[in-house]
Structures are given as C-alpha cells and as structure tokens.
Scaffold this active site. Structure first.
Site, PDB file in Angstrom:
ATOM      1  N   LYS A 201     -13.901  -6.402  55.368  1.00  0.00           N
ATOM      2  CA  LYS A 201     -15.037  -6.686  54.244  1.00  0.00           C
ATOM      3  C   LYS A 201     -15.352  -6.885  53.174  1.00  0.00           C
ATOM      4  CE  LYS A 201     -16.372  -4.913  51.306  1.00  0.00           C
ATOM      5  NZ  LYS A 201     -15.537  -4.316  49.973  1.00  0.00           N
TER       6      LYS A 201
ATOM      7  N   TYR B 251     -22.053  -2.249  51.689  1.00  0.00           N
ATOM      8  CA  TYR B 251     -21.559  -0.669  52.452  1.00  0.00           C
ATOM      9  C   TYR B 251     -23.061  -0.086  52.402  1.00  0.00           C
ATOM     10  CZ  TYR B 251     -17.100   0.232  51.820  1.00  0.00           C
ATOM     11  OH  TYR B 251     -15.868  -0.503  52.350  1.00  0.00           O
TER      12      TYR B 251
HETATM   13  P1  NAD Z   1      -5.926  -6.477  45.917  1.00  0.00           P
HETATM   14  O1  NAD Z   1      -6.222  -7.249  44.338  1.00  0.00           O
HETATM   15  O2  NAD Z   1      -5.730  -5.352  45.482  1.00  0.00           O
HETATM   16  O3  NAD Z   1      -5.035  -6.925  47.162  1.00  0.00           O
HETATM   17  C1  NAD Z   1      -5.452  -8.777  47.020  1.00  0.00           C
HETATM   18  C2  NAD Z   1      -4.273  -9.031  47.733  1.00  0.00           C
HETATM   19  O4  NAD Z   1      -4.253 -10.582  48.298  1.00  0.00           O
HETATM   20  C3  NAD Z   1      -2.602  -8.925  46.644  1.00  0.00           C
HETATM   21  O5  NAD Z   1      -1.697  -8.870  47.640  1.00  0.00           O
HETATM   22  C4  NAD Z   1      -3.179 -10.355  46.227  1.00  0.00           C
HETATM   23  O6  NAD Z   1      -1.695 -10.591  46.096  1.00  0.00           O
HETATM   24  C5  NAD Z   1      -3.186 -11.065  47.555  1.00  0.00           C
HETATM   25  N1  NAD Z   1      -3.415 -12.365  47.593  1.00  0.00           N
HETATM   26  C6  NAD Z   1      -2.995 -13.816  47.553  1.00  0.00           C
HETATM   27  N2  NAD Z   1      -3.961 -14.941  47.163  1.00  0.00           N
HETATM   28  C7  NAD Z   1      -4.300 -13.974  46.447  1.00  0.00           C
HETATM   29  C8  NAD Z   1      -5.134 -15.254  45.756  1.00  0.00           C
HETATM   30  N3  NAD Z   1      -5.649 -16.323  45.236  1.00  0.00           N
HETATM   31  N4  NAD Z   1      -6.038 -14.242  44.661  1.00  0.00           N
HETATM   32  C9  NAD Z   1      -5.112 -13.125  44.248  1.00  0.00           C
HETATM   33  N5  NAD Z   1      -4.913 -12.164  45.407  1.00  0.00           N
HETATM   34  C10 NAD Z   1      -4.353 -12.815  45.885  1.00  0.00           C
HETATM   35  O7  NAD Z   1      -7.726  -6.558  46.357  1.00  0.00           O
HETATM   36  P2  NAD Z   1      -7.793  -5.245  47.523  1.00  0.00           P
HETATM   37  O8  NAD Z   1      -8.723  -4.432  46.849  1.00  0.00           O
HETATM   38  O9  NAD Z   1      -6.721  -5.021  48.049  1.00  0.00           O
HETATM   39  O10 NAD Z   1      -9.169  -5.908  48.395  1.00  0.00           O
HETATM   40  C11 NAD Z   1      -8.679  -6.837  49.582  1.00  0.00           C
HETATM   41  C12 NAD Z   1      -9.227  -7.222  50.564  1.00  0.00           C
HETATM   42  O11 NAD Z   1      -9.885  -5.945  50.841  1.00  0.00           O
HETATM   43  C13 NAD Z   1     -11.030  -7.590  50.498  1.00  0.00           C
HETATM   44  O12 NAD Z   1     -11.594  -8.358  51.778  1.00  0.00           O
HETATM   45  C14 NAD Z   1     -11.884  -6.164  49.431  1.00  0.00           C
HETATM   46  O13 NAD Z   1     -12.801  -6.407  50.203  1.00  0.00           O
HETATM   47  C15 NAD Z   1     -11.537  -5.363  51.208  1.00  0.00           C
HETATM   48  N6  NAD Z   1     -11.203  -4.307  50.751  1.00  0.00           N
HETATM   49  C16 NAD Z   1     -12.198  -2.961  51.538  1.00  0.00           C
HETATM   50  C17 NAD Z   1     -11.730  -1.593  50.980  1.00  0.00           C
HETATM   51  C18 NAD Z   1     -12.830  -0.836  52.479  1.00  0.00           C
HETATM   52  O14 NAD Z   1     -12.931   0.080  52.569  1.00  0.00           O
HETATM   53  N7  NAD Z   1     -12.231  -1.182  53.578  1.00  0.00           N
HETATM   54  C19 NAD Z   1     -11.816  -1.448  50.052  1.00  0.00           C
HETATM   55  C20 NAD Z   1     -11.342  -2.564  49.306  1.00  0.00           C
HETATM   56  C21 NAD Z   1     -11.010  -3.496  49.555  1.00  0.00           C
END
Ligand code: NAD
Length: 444
Positions: free
Chosen positions: A190, A275
């Site tokens: 999401k 959420y």
């Molecule tokens: P994050 O920044 O920690 O991780 C993102 C990943 O994407 C990294 O490994 C990064 O290297 C990669 N990536 C690839 N191309 C990129 C770019 N152009 N710029 C930046 N990063 C790039 O983020 P996250 O917190 O892991 O979030 C990832 C997804 O998960 C999002 O869509 C977020 O909304 C979702 N999320 C959901 C929950 C949940 O509880 N369901 C919680 C946190 C995040």
C-alpha cells in the site's frame, strides 16, 4: 454414565459432561467432543507413569488440519491452539521480494520464515552487496537474485509463484505490470499506486495476464481489528454512529523518497492516513459517499516542500455514520481509532502498528460503566496476509483485499485532496466493484 460403554453413539461426550464425571480433561475433537476411546486407553494405563509415552491425540491425515493434543486447561482460562498447520516446504507458495528496504528486511522477509503456506525463493534489488548478504542469511540461491534490469527474467523462473512489490509508491505500477507480464501473481504494498488511474491499469494488466492481484492491507488480517469489525457488525454495542481515527508519526529526512512527490505521490495521507481510511471502510463494511478535508504543512519546513504534513478529513457513509480522520508526519507517533455506537464504544489503541493492538470496549450496566479489554493472541500480520494470498493461489480464490480495494482508496484520497484544495465537500461516485472482497480469510 458408564465409562466402559463402547456403544458407538456414546463414544463422544461433551466437554462439560466429561468434566462433570471425571473432574479432568482429555483431547477435544474437531467438533468439540471428547474421544472415549482415548479415555479408555488412558484408563488402561492406570496410574500416571514416569515412563516416556504419548498421551492420546487426534492426528488427522491432512497437512491442513491441526493435531489435537490431550487437553489439560479448564475453561476458566483462555484456551490455546489449535496447533499450527504448516504446509510441507515443497508445497508452499514461493515468493520473490522486490526492493530490500526497511519494510522488506525488517518485517516481510522475517515473516516469510514464520509463514505456514509461503516461502521466500527470490530477491530483486539494485544493490549487489545488500542482496548477496540477504541471500546468504536466508539461503536464497545466487541464480534467484535479480536486479531491476533483469527483473523480467523472473518469467523463466519456475521457483517463483508470487512477486511482492515493496518499492516506493510511484514504482508500484511499473513493477506490477511487468510482474504480471512475467506470468506471476502479484502482492503489492500500500498505497497501491499514486493515482486511481494507475490502479485501473494495474488491475487490467493482471486480469489480462490471468494472475491474481492483492493489496497488502495487513490490518484486515489482524485479529484485534477483525474482532472489532465483528462486534460492530453484530451490533454488540448498538448501532455505530461516529468514528474517530488518527495515524500520525514523525519523520526527519527530507531527502527520503517519502518526501518527494514524484516517488511518494503525496505525504502523510497516502502513506499513513490511508490506514484510517481503509480500516474505517473495513470496520463499517460500507463506502463513503462524500468527504470534506483540510490540509496543512508548516511553512519553511524542508520535509514539506513537496508533500503535505497534515490532512484532516471527514467521511460520510450511507448509514449516516460520520468518520473524523486525521494524519500528520510531524507529531509523536499515535495510531488509534474509536467507534461510538448508541449503546457503547469500541476503542483500538496501537491500531495500525505492527503489534501491540489493544481493544477496549465500554457500555453502561445499571449504575456501572463497564470497560473491558479484549485480549487476543498476537499473530504476525505480514505472515497472515501472505499466507492468505498463498491460500488464494493454492485454492484459486479471489483475495480478500484485491486490486479494486486499493483503487477505491485512491478514488477517496483524490476526493480528499480535491476537497482540501477547493474548501468544500467532494462527492464520491458509487462504483459497482468498490467493495468486492474475496472470501473471508482464515486467521488463526
Ligand atoms: P524503504 O525506503 O525503506 O525501501 C524502499 C526500497 O526500494 C529500498 O530498498 C530502495 O533501494 C528501493 N528503491 C528502488 N528504487 C528506488 C528509488 N528510485 N528511490 C528510493 N528507493 C528505491 O521504504 P519502505 O518503508 O520499505 O517502503 C516500501 C513500500 O512499502 C512503500 O510502498 C510503503 O508505502 C510500503 N510500506 C508498507 C508498510 C505496511 O505496514 N504495509 C509499512 C512500511 C512501508
């Protein structure tokens, strides 16, 4: 009652009958009955022995049915079980995780190793060092590690059934569509995308490729939130009238993708306010017809040059319920909601957190105000969500939170932004597929 009577129709006693006769308990079968055969076998052993032995247990042959062990707790205490029913490793649905950031490394990959129907078989990342380390730690083969450039080659990998997209929001659409073209089922984080139009394209691509698409709305697989929804549905506290929901946190890195409009698609609203929106729809089981919103960002704060800090909005539902929701990226963490009903209220603290949900209820009883905390066993929400998707794939069922669920949230978020911009309510056009959940998940 004569316990030596082996007459077939007297073989099963109810738990109450059994306790009344013997003052002790034995294995309880699937239908809540007790096996007299097991009891007789126990009696044949006579007194307790200190010799190693297996007390009677019901052991169904199917991998998906729990083993029922000899019971020992009275019904005065909270019951445990059922025993887990993991599928043998070679029958589990196989996942490739795309994007090795916070969520993937801290929650999703560890959860895959606690799953009962799902397992990790492939990784996708552009950081070779990070991917090699993760592959080593979790035993992923080198040939199952892909970059964003070699991603489409997953098509030829027969060790992957599902692609789980855990990338920044604006990349979801591209990787969902490419993943569907590779013939893999898709689980997408999401918010589903950065616009309703993108969601429609993603749904169409998955339909065309004949693969399943699910949005990772973990709250809908979380026991406390599901219990609250059931209590609202059953009108245990009367008719719901009003909902208050808040999801807020604090961030500090303006360079992170969450603060770049092109990657995030918005600020607090699509990331965490979502959420409040999605869970309220889930709890009420109906769709809002109108929203009214305010939006604010602290002037001069570099975190909010591209995305918003605060959104506060109301949603009107056909039943007459009004939901008052708020989200902020610049306050101490607060994740809670309360449903006010005409005979009581239901409150959820830590509602949208990864763990620690606290469900309390209140109602009057004569001169008393009775407040109760409903304690439920915690489960891994990510594991429950992935195992549900795996179950849908194994049994060819529609996911409980399909792509249309994500699309509906984007339609509502677009109306929220519109209302905040125009300073007046925005209508939400009714869609036939707005609330087309698949069958209820089995969450244990
Ligand atoms: P994050 O920044 O920690 O991780 C993102 C990943 O994407 C990294 O490994 C990064 O290297 C990669 N990536 C690839 N191309 C990129 C770019 N152009 N710029 C930046 N990063 C790039 O983020 P996250 O917190 O892991 O979030 C990832 C997804 O998960 C999002 O869509 C977020 O909304 C979702 N999320 C959901 C929950 C949940 O509880 N369901 C919680 C946190 C995040």
């Amino acid at each position: 009652m004569n316990l030596d009577n082996t007459d077939k129709d007297k073989e099963n006693l109810s738990r109450k009958e059994f306790l009344a006769i013997t003052g002790r308990s034995v294995a309880v079968g699937a239908a809540g009955t007790l096996s007299l055969a097991g009891l007789l076998q126990n009696d044949a052993f006579g007194q307790t022995s200190n010799k190693a032995m297996s007390p009677p247990a019901a052991i169904p042959p199917g991998d998906e049915e729990p083993i029922v062990l000899e019971a020992w707790k009275s019904d005065v205490d909270q019951q445990s079980g059922p025993t887990p029913t993991p599928l043998p490793p070679d029958r589990r649905v196989r996942y490739a995780v795309v994007g090795l950031g916070h969520l993937a490394l801290e929650e999703i990959i560890p959860a895959l190793f606690a799953c009962k129907k799902s397992k990790l078989t492939a990784l996708v990342s552009d950081s070779p060092e990070k991917m090699q380390k993760v592959a080593r730690q979790y035993g992923i083969k080198a040939e199952n590690c892909y970059t964003y450039q070699t991603y489409d080659k997953l098509k030829d990998n027969m060790e992957v059934d599902v692609i789980y997209i855990v990338l920044p929001n604006s990349l979801h659409k591209e990787y969902v569509i490419r993943g569907a073209k590779a013939g893999k089922h898709i689980l997408c984080e999401k918010p589903m995308a950065i616009s309703a139009k993108e969601c429609e394209e993603m749904i169409a691509a998955c339909n065309k490729a004949n693969v399943k698409l699910m949005v990772a709305y973990r709250i809908q697989y979380q026991p406390h939130n599901r219990k609250l929804r059931d209590l609202v549905k059953d009108k245990t506290f009367g008719v719901p009238k009003f909902v208050e929901a808040c999801n807020s946190q604090s961030s500090a890195n303006p360079a992170h993708w969450r603060h770049k409009i092109a990657l995030a698609g918005g600020g607090a609203l699509p990331d965490i306010g979502l959420y409040c929106l999605n869970t309220t729809r889930f709890i009420l089981g109906e769709e809002p017809t109108e929203v009214f919103a305010y939006q604010y960002s602290t002037p001069g704060n570099p975190l909010f040059t591209e995305v918003e800090e605060l959104v506060s909005w109301q949603m009107r539902f056909p039943s007459g319920v009004i939901a008052n929701c708020s989200t902020d990226y610049n306050v101490h963490e607060s994740r809670r909601y309360r449903v006010m009903c005409d005979r009581g209220w239901l409150n959820m603290d830590k509602a949208y957190a990864y763990k620690g949900q606290k469900l309390t209820t209140a109602k009057a009883d004569g001169k008393m105000e009775k407040q109760e905390e409903i304690g439920l066993a915690e489960i891994n929400q990510f594991g429950a969500e992935m195992d549900h998707f795996s179950e849908c794939i194994l049994k060819n069922k529609r996911p409980f939170t399909p792509g249309e669920e994500g699309l509906q949230d984007h339609i509502i978020m677009e109306a929220i932004y519109k209302s905040a911009k125009e300073g007046k309510p925005a209508k939400i056009v009714k869609r036939a597929d707005a609330n087309t959940h698949g069958p209820e998940p089995v969450v244990t």
